[in-house]
Design an enzyme around this catalytic site. Structure first.
Site, PDB file in Angstrom:
ATOM      1  N   HIS A  52       0.846  -1.195   0.000  1.00  0.00           N
ATOM      2  CA  HIS A  52       0.000   0.000   0.000  1.00  0.00           C
ATOM      3  C   HIS A  52       0.882   1.247   0.000  1.00  0.00           C
ATOM      4  O   HIS A  52       2.102   1.154   0.148  1.00  0.00           O
ATOM      5  CB  HIS A  52      -0.934   0.014   1.226  1.00  0.00           C
ATOM      6  CG  HIS A  52      -0.213  -0.135   2.521  1.00  0.00           C
ATOM      7  ND1 HIS A  52      -0.260  -1.286   3.280  1.00  0.00           N
ATOM      8  CD2 HIS A  52       0.624   0.695   3.164  1.00  0.00           C
ATOM      9  CE1 HIS A  52       0.487  -1.126   4.350  1.00  0.00           C
ATOM     10  NE2 HIS A  52       1.050   0.053   4.298  1.00  0.00           N
TER      11      HIS A  52
HETATM   12  C1  T46 Z   1       3.184   0.245   6.789  1.00  0.00           C
HETATM   13  C2  T46 Z   1       3.793  -1.094   7.039  1.00  0.00           C
HETATM   14  C3  T46 Z   1       5.282  -1.042   7.136  1.00  0.00           C
HETATM   15  C4  T46 Z   1      -4.086  -0.699  13.490  1.00  0.00           C
HETATM   16  O1  T46 Z   1      -5.201  -0.872  14.020  1.00  0.00           O
HETATM   17  N1  T46 Z   1      -3.245   0.269  13.969  1.00  0.00           N
HETATM   18  C5  T46 Z   1      -2.021   0.504  13.428  1.00  0.00           C
HETATM   19  O2  T46 Z   1      -1.284   1.400  13.886  1.00  0.00           O
HETATM   20  C6  T46 Z   1      -1.601  -0.303  12.314  1.00  0.00           C
HETATM   21  C7  T46 Z   1      -0.245  -0.073  11.673  1.00  0.00           C
HETATM   22  C8  T46 Z   1      -2.458  -1.253  11.860  1.00  0.00           C
HETATM   23  N2  T46 Z   1      -3.674  -1.458  12.451  1.00  0.00           N
HETATM   24  C9  T46 Z   1      -4.534  -2.533  11.946  1.00  0.00           C
HETATM   25  C10 T46 Z   1      -5.072  -2.313  10.540  1.00  0.00           C
HETATM   26  C11 T46 Z   1      -5.235  -3.706  10.001  1.00  0.00           C
HETATM   27  O3  T46 Z   1      -6.498  -4.231  10.394  1.00  0.00           O
HETATM   28  O4  T46 Z   1      -3.772  -3.728  11.887  1.00  0.00           O
HETATM   29  C12 T46 Z   1      -4.157  -4.500  10.748  1.00  0.00           C
HETATM   30  C13 T46 Z   1      -2.940  -4.819   9.890  1.00  0.00           C
HETATM   31  O5  T46 Z   1      -2.499  -3.600   9.276  1.00  0.00           O
HETATM   32  P1  T46 Z   1      -1.823  -3.604   7.836  1.00  0.00           P
HETATM   33  O6  T46 Z   1      -2.446  -4.640   6.978  1.00  0.00           O
HETATM   34  O7  T46 Z   1      -1.824  -2.204   7.316  1.00  0.00           O
HETATM   35  O8  T46 Z   1      -0.322  -4.072   8.209  1.00  0.00           O
HETATM   36  P2  T46 Z   1       0.967  -4.026   7.290  1.00  0.00           P
HETATM   37  O9  T46 Z   1       2.058  -4.716   8.051  1.00  0.00           O
HETATM   38  O10 T46 Z   1       0.688  -4.516   5.928  1.00  0.00           O
HETATM   39  O11 T46 Z   1       1.341  -2.462   7.166  1.00  0.00           O
HETATM   40  C14 T46 Z   1       1.852  -1.792   8.286  1.00  0.00           C
HETATM   41  C15 T46 Z   1       1.287  -0.367   8.321  1.00  0.00           C
HETATM   42  O12 T46 Z   1      -0.151  -0.418   8.286  1.00  0.00           O
HETATM   43  C16 T46 Z   1       1.772   0.471   7.163  1.00  0.00           C
HETATM   44  O13 T46 Z   1       1.511   1.818   7.440  1.00  0.00           O
HETATM   45  O14 T46 Z   1       3.791   1.092   6.144  1.00  0.00           O
HETATM   46  O15 T46 Z   1       3.267  -1.749   8.204  1.00  0.00           O
END
Ligand code: T46
Length: 137
Positions: A52
């Protein structure tokens, strides 16, 4: 923003035979006010995180333990950065598509972020990201 605006930030290290210490001060080592800290851990082999871009969020990624690759894409060019030092951060400005891959066993990725979590700031569709990237013409 381009992949050239993503840069490595070397953090201070206080060396000590009893173990080293690194510190991070807002404004001093990170070019934004730190509003949130989160970390990725227990990442299974072969997993991909990210996939993303962010409209407004800026972040600094640090491999606190182990290593992983960060694939960066500004919509026109790509670049890969391997993080494997707990005293080196990768600064990512806005509108950079990122994927984190090739996590070593036991690795921990700590992220300092410029804003609280807000799903509306994410672009999770690559075609939508490409369409949103401003182009010279
Ligand atoms: C990024 C990469 C390096 C939250 O509720 N709070 C938070 O602060 C974060 C980061 C995520 N979430 C929830 C949202 C989703 O339901 O945790 C779940 C997994 O998040 P996401 O799919 O976005 O995770 P990654 O590892 O793909 O991405 C994360 C960060 O979201 C993003 O900003 O740059 O790590």
């Amino acid at each position: 923003m381009s992949v050239d605006d993503c840069r490595l930030v070397e953090l201070p290290v206080i060396h000590n035979p009893q173990g080293n210490l690194t510190f991070i001060e807002g404004a001093q080592h990170v070019p934004f006010d730190i509003a949130r800290v989160y970390y990725l851990y227990d990442v299974p082999g072969g997993a991909t995180r990210g996939g993303h871009a962010h409209k407004q969020l800026q972040q600094l990624l640090i491999a606190m333990s182990g290593s992983f690759d960060v694939l960066l894409d500004d919509g026109e060019r790509t670049r890969t950065v391997r993080l494997n030092r707990s005293y080196v951060g990768l600064y990512m400005p806005t509108m950079i598509w990122r994927e984190l891959v090739d996590f070593s066993s036991g690795s921990v990725c700590m992220v300092l972020a410029s804003a609280p979590y807000e799903e509306a700031d994410y672009i999770r569709d690559y075609d939508e990201f490409r369409a949103a990237v401003p182009r010279d013409s």
